[in-house]
Design an enzyme around this catalytic site. Sequence first.
Site, PDB file in Angstrom:
ATOM      1  N   ASP A  39       0.833  -1.205   0.000  1.00  0.00           N
ATOM      2  CA  ASP A  39       0.000   0.000   0.000  1.00  0.00           C
ATOM      3  C   ASP A  39       0.861   1.246   0.000  1.00  0.00           C
ATOM      4  OD1 ASP A  39      -2.754   1.202   0.399  1.00  0.00           O
ATOM      5  OD2 ASP A  39      -1.726   2.029   2.143  1.00  0.00           O
ATOM      6  N   TYR A  70       2.421   9.845   0.759  1.00  0.00           N
ATOM      7  CA  TYR A  70       3.499   9.164   1.471  1.00  0.00           C
ATOM      8  C   TYR A  70       4.855   9.512   0.863  1.00  0.00           C
ATOM      9  CZ  TYR A  70      -0.225   6.018   3.218  1.00  0.00           C
ATOM     10  OH  TYR A  70      -1.353   5.484   3.784  1.00  0.00           O
ATOM     11  N   LYS A 102      -2.973   6.108  -3.622  1.00  0.00           N
ATOM     12  CA  LYS A 102      -4.106   6.955  -3.255  1.00  0.00           C
ATOM     13  C   LYS A 102      -3.940   8.362  -3.818  1.00  0.00           C
ATOM     14  CE  LYS A 102      -4.238   4.528   1.162  1.00  0.00           C
ATOM     15  NZ  LYS A 102      -2.786   4.282   1.262  1.00  0.00           N
ATOM     16  N   HIS A 140      -7.830   9.245  -1.259  1.00  0.00           N
ATOM     17  CA  HIS A 140      -7.208   9.128   0.053  1.00  0.00           C
ATOM     18  C   HIS A 140      -8.095   9.649   1.179  1.00  0.00           C
ATOM     19  CE1 HIS A 140      -2.938   9.087   2.036  1.00  0.00           C
ATOM     20  NE2 HIS A 140      -3.853   8.597   2.842  1.00  0.00           N
TER      21      HIS A 140
END
Length: 282
Positions: free
Chosen positions: A45, A50, A79, A112
């Site tokens: 993921d 990130y 996301k 997200h």
Amino acid sequence: MSIPTRTLSDGFEIPALGFGTYPLVGEAGYRAIRSALEAGYRLVDSAVNYENEGIVGKAVRDFLAESGTPRDHVTVQSKLPGRHHEQARALASIEESVARMGVERIDVMMIHWPNPITGKYLGAWRALVEARDKGLVRSIGVSNFTPALLEEIIADSGVAPVVNQVEMHPWFNQEALREAHDRLGIVTEAWSPLGKRQAPFDEAIVTAAAAAHGVTPAQVVLRWHVQHGSVPLPKSATPERQRANLDVLGFTLADAEMTAIDSMTRADGRLFAGDPDTHEEM
């Protein structure tokens, strides 16, 4: 180690347990993700926010090339950030994510965070549907959506998300949301499945189950997720802990143990996992 799968509403399958990558970045992040893949994780993921799509993609590509593992045996997720919710901008953002990862497609792409204050999530969802139809992504889902918002995007588009990735752990078991997911045919994915600021590893209910099965408290909690049908995404950069987190398939919690862990949920349970790793305003 063979991981069971969950069948999504679009007919595709994802592993019943995955690997979370926030906040793994840089060379250390690459090594941690490679270690997870070598340990047996087959769902990885990521997210634009990130800032690690590049190393996630490189780790996956290198692992596939060196191990001979078929590409369709590894599920890659990412996301879309809230700042890219306008429909045209969202589609371009997804194209950038595919390019950063260096893969021919992203297996599961999610919104997200709904960012309800801006009210642009309907356009973002339409963009995910378009990206799926163009073959940029295989399956589409959301993260941190409420039942009301799920109903709204389904009514607007006629397309239901295959997953909703949300905070879930014994202190916040998301029972009502999981019931909505079951009704809508949505698989629950769990971020912070073990908690973040404080894990329930010292709770008598958890330690008793761990002692009864000869496993760790973390393994009890992850097994609780699996038996509920949620897909937990534990995070660890330590190879030993990665392997332990994956090793939850050799025992089964009794119904009484599951009910006892469920009973740990509490009104302030979200405080134990901290803020979502979303930076939703960005």
